[in-house]
Design a protein around this motif. Structure first.
Motif, mmCIF file in Angstrom:
data_model
loop_
_atom_site.group_PDB
_atom_site.id
_atom_site.type_symbol
_atom_site.label_atom_id
_atom_site.label_comp_id
_atom_site.label_asym_id
_atom_site.label_seq_id
_atom_site.Cartn_x
_atom_site.Cartn_y
_atom_site.Cartn_z
ATOM 1 N N PHE A 154 4.481 -6.125 -8.617
ATOM 2 C CA PHE A 154 4.480 -4.758 -8.104
ATOM 3 C C PHE A 154 4.533 -3.721 -9.221
ATOM 4 O O PHE A 154 3.797 -2.740 -9.201
ATOM 5 N N ASN A 155 5.386 -3.939 -10.199
ATOM 6 C CA ASN A 155 5.547 -2.953 -11.283
ATOM 7 C C ASN A 155 4.365 -2.933 -12.251
ATOM 8 O O ASN A 155 4.318 -2.103 -13.151
ATOM 9 N N GLU A 156 3.400 -3.833 -12.070
ATOM 10 C CA GLU A 156 2.213 -3.857 -12.924
ATOM 11 C C GLU A 156 0.970 -3.293 -12.232
ATOM 12 O O GLU A 156 -0.131 -3.342 -12.787
ATOM 13 N N LEU A 157 1.142 -2.761 -11.034
ATOM 14 C CA LEU A 157 0.010 -2.163 -10.331
ATOM 15 C C LEU A 157 -0.501 -0.940 -11.089
ATOM 16 O O LEU A 157 0.290 -0.192 -11.674
ATOM 17 N N PRO A 158 -1.806 -0.685 -11.065
ATOM 18 C CA PRO A 158 -2.313 0.542 -11.676
ATOM 19 C C PRO A 158 -1.957 1.747 -10.800
ATOM 20 O O PRO A 158 -1.769 1.599 -9.590
ATOM 21 N N PRO A 159 -1.863 2.937 -11.386
ATOM 22 C CA PRO A 159 -1.476 4.126 -10.623
ATOM 23 C C PRO A 159 -2.367 4.411 -9.411
ATOM 24 O O PRO A 159 -1.900 4.943 -8.403
ATOM 25 N N HIS A 160 -3.640 4.029 -9.480
ATOM 26 C CA HIS A 160 -4.561 4.319 -8.381
ATOM 27 C C HIS A 160 -4.522 3.263 -7.263
ATOM 28 O O HIS A 160 -5.225 3.409 -6.268
ATOM 29 N N ALA A 161 -3.711 2.223 -7.400
ATOM 30 C CA ALA A 161 -3.644 1.175 -6.376
ATOM 31 C C ALA A 161 -3.266 1.798 -5.028
ATOM 32 O O ALA A 161 -2.358 2.614 -4.936
ATOM 33 N N ARG A 162 -3.985 1.400 -4.005
ATOM 34 C CA ARG A 162 -3.759 1.923 -2.654
ATOM 35 C C ARG A 162 -2.522 1.280 -2.041
ATOM 36 O O ARG A 162 -2.273 0.086 -2.224
ATOM 37 N N LEU A 163 -1.761 2.085 -1.297
ATOM 38 C CA LEU A 163 -0.530 1.604 -0.668
ATOM 39 C C LEU A 163 -0.562 1.774 0.840
ATOM 40 O O LEU A 163 -1.164 2.707 1.362
ATOM 41 N N TRP A 164 0.172 0.888 1.487
ATOM 42 C CA TRP A 164 0.486 1.017 2.907
ATOM 43 C C TRP A 164 1.993 0.834 2.992
ATOM 44 O O TRP A 164 2.521 -0.190 2.556
ATOM 45 N N ILE A 165 2.688 1.831 3.528
ATOM 46 C CA ILE A 165 4.155 1.789 3.593
ATOM 47 C C ILE A 165 4.585 1.666 5.050
ATOM 48 O O ILE A 165 4.177 2.470 5.897
#
Length: 160
Positions: free
Chosen positions: A5-16
């Motif tokens: 998780f902490n290595e995701l790129p800033p533009h990675a899409r999220l679903w919360i």
């Protein structure tokens, strides 16, 4: 393909997905391997996604995908929703109730029914600086920079 998780790129899409209650330590331990397995197996039209999954603050399930490597399709998003529904059954919790808002108060997540928001603002219990967990955040960079964020800097600003 799983990405920590902490290595995701800033533009990675999220679903919360916001749980209606905090998960116990035992529940968190139970679902951690399920989250990693889902992220490892999550695919779109046979192509593995560069995905991650994490539980934040013991109450927020976050699924993520690096869309520049492979975009999540409608079918893969449906798979993620089915996975979250399975977790609901396993944990006897609800992740799809959008009628409650989550704030960070005194280091704890406080759930407020939407119909009580105006009265809590009027009473001074919630103000523009109260930290709000905005589940509409859609990329990892936003999550890192401002989550939770002051309610006055979210869609709730109209209440102040």
């Amino acid at each position: 393909m799983y990405i920590p998780f902490n290595e995701l790129p800033p533009h990675a899409r999220l679903w919360i997905y916001q749980a209606n209650r905090p998960l116990t330590e035992e529940e968190q331990a139970k679902i951690k391997p399920l989250l990693q397995r889902f992220a490892e197996e999550w695919s779109s039209h046979g192509t593995g996604l560069q995905a991650s999954a994490e539980l934040l603050h013991g109450q927020f399930l976050v699924l993520a995908n690096n869309e520049t490597a492979a975009a999540a399709s409608g079918c893969s998003i449906d798979k993620s929703v089915a996975f979250v529904r399975e977790l609901e059954q396993l944990l006897q919790v609800t992740f799809f109730d959008r009628t409650r808002l989550a704030f960070l108060k005194a280091g704890e997540v406080e759930m407020v029914p939407m119909q009580e928001l105006k009265s809590k603002v009027s009473a001074g219990e919630i103000d523009k600086n109260t930290l709000y967990f905005d589940t509409l955040v859609n990329n990892f960079g936003e999550l890192q920079e401002a989550w939770p964020k002051p309610a006055g800097k979210s869609w709730l600003s109209r209440y102040f």
